[in-house]
Design an enzyme around this catalytic site. Sequence first.
Site, PDB file in Angstrom:
ATOM      1  N   LYS A  78      -3.298  66.516   0.204  1.00  0.00           N
ATOM      2  CA  LYS A  78      -3.070  66.230  -1.218  1.00  0.00           C
ATOM      3  C   LYS A  78      -3.924  67.165  -2.085  1.00  0.00           C
ATOM      4  CE  LYS A  78      -1.605  61.579  -0.186  1.00  0.00           C
ATOM      5  NZ  LYS A  78      -1.952  60.201   0.157  1.00  0.00           N
ATOM      6  N   GLN A 122      -6.359  55.728  -0.575  1.00  0.00           N
ATOM      7  CA  GLN A 122      -5.696  55.995   0.698  1.00  0.00           C
ATOM      8  C   GLN A 122      -5.754  54.759   1.590  1.00  0.00           C
ATOM      9  OE1 GLN A 122      -4.104  58.893   1.212  1.00  0.00           O
ATOM     10  NE2 GLN A 122      -3.439  58.392   3.289  1.00  0.00           N
ATOM     11  N   ASP A 145       0.936  56.294  -6.806  1.00  0.00           N
ATOM     12  CA  ASP A 145       1.564  55.900  -5.542  1.00  0.00           C
ATOM     13  C   ASP A 145       2.773  54.997  -5.807  1.00  0.00           C
ATOM     14  OD1 ASP A 145       0.548  56.864  -3.119  1.00  0.00           O
ATOM     15  OD2 ASP A 145      -1.184  55.513  -3.158  1.00  0.00           O
TER      16      ASP A 145
HETATM   17  N1  GUN Z   1      -1.430  56.291   3.686  1.00  0.00           N
HETATM   18  C1  GUN Z   1      -0.346  56.904   4.235  1.00  0.00           C
HETATM   19  N2  GUN Z   1       0.515  57.305   3.268  1.00  0.00           N
HETATM   20  C2  GUN Z   1      -0.031  56.940   2.094  1.00  0.00           C
HETATM   21  C3  GUN Z   1       0.373  57.088   0.745  1.00  0.00           C
HETATM   22  O1  GUN Z   1       1.450  57.617   0.434  1.00  0.00           O
HETATM   23  N3  GUN Z   1      -0.484  56.589  -0.183  1.00  0.00           N
HETATM   24  C4  GUN Z   1      -1.653  55.981   0.132  1.00  0.00           C
HETATM   25  N4  GUN Z   1      -2.419  55.495  -0.853  1.00  0.00           N
HETATM   26  N5  GUN Z   1      -2.062  55.825   1.387  1.00  0.00           N
HETATM   27  C5  GUN Z   1      -1.262  56.310   2.355  1.00  0.00           C
END
Ligand code: GUN
Length: 322
Positions: A78, A122, A145
Site C-alpha cells: 500500500k 490492517q 476500506d
Molecule cells: N487484510 C487483508 N486485506 C485487507 C484490507 O483490504 N483491509 C484491511 N484493513 N485489512 C486487510
Amino acid sequence: MFIIAGLSQAGDAASGVSVSFMESKAVQILDGKSCSKQIRREISDQVAHLRAAGKRVPHLAAILVGDDGASETYVANKVRDCDEVGFDSTVLRLDATTSEAELLARVAELNADESIDGFIVQVPLPGHIDEQKVTLAIDTAKDVDGFGPENVGLMCLGLPSFVTATPNGIMELLARYRIETEGRHCVVAGRSNIVGTPLSILLSRNSRPGNCTVSIAHSRTRDLKALCASADILIAAIGRPGFITSDMVREGAVVIDVGTTRVADAGRPSGFRLAGDVDFDAVAPKCSWITPVPGGVGPMTRASLLQNTLKAYRRAQGENDV
Ligand code: GUN
C-alpha cells in the site's frame, strides 16, 4: 488459446495477445495487472495536476498491529502504491501487545487529524482486540476500506460511499473490459462481509456493470457444483486453493478468482506462492474470460484503495459529488 487483452488509454479492452491452449477456442485473460497500472496512471495524472496547482496531495495512513508476515507485505504494498501515484502515506506500527484502548485512541487521533484523508487498520488484529469495535470507531468519511456499517449501508442504497476494495476492483475490471453482465446469472461463491456480500449487491443493482441475477453460495449451499455450473459469471471468493474444478464451470463462463491463499513453495525465495480458488489450468479452457492468480483481482484491489483515498481527499476538499 489465451488472449491477454490490452487496455487502451480510454480503459477499454482493445487488442489481444493470444496463447495456444490445445485445440480449444480462445480464452481471454482479464488482466488486472495492466488494468490497475492504467488506474494508477490516471490517479498519478490527477495528483500531478494537484501539485501543479500548489495543492497538498492525498494522504493515506495505515495502522499495523503486530508483525504478521502477510499483513506486513500488504501494508508495504500500500505504501509502494501511494509512492507510485504521488500520495503521502504514513504507517503507524503498534506492538502486538497493544491494548484495544490504545488502538482506539490512535484511531481517534487519525479521525481528528486533518492532514490524513483516509486510513485503514490492517486486519487480522491480535486476538485480544475486538475488530468490530475498531471498525466502528473509524470516521465514515475516512473509512477508505469501506468496512464500516455506514459505508456498507450507503453502498446497499446505491448512494455515494467507499465500496470495499475487492468488490470495487472487480466491478472496475468488468467495466473496463466491457464484460456484459445484464441479465446474466452470477454465482458468488463466498459470503464474507468484505467480498461476497457487497459484490452480490453491486452486481444485482440496476447499473452497468450490474443487472445480474445473483446467487450467493456458501458452505451450506446444496449441490454447489450444479449451482456453479449454471453460472454465466462465477466469482470464487472462498479461500480454498483449487476448489473450483472444471466440472463446476459451464462452457463460455466468465470466471473471477478472488482467492489469494499463501501455499508453501520451497522453490521460491519467499517460501510460498499465491494460489487462487480456481484450478486455473483445468478451468481456463472452458471460459470466455478468466482472471489469473496472481495478476487478476489482487492488483485491482490495491488500485481501489487508491481510488477511495483520492475520493476521500476530494470530499475533504468540499467536492461532494465524488
Ligand atoms: N487484510 C487483508 N486485506 C485487507 C484490507 O483490504 N483491509 C484491511 N484493513 N485489512 C486487510
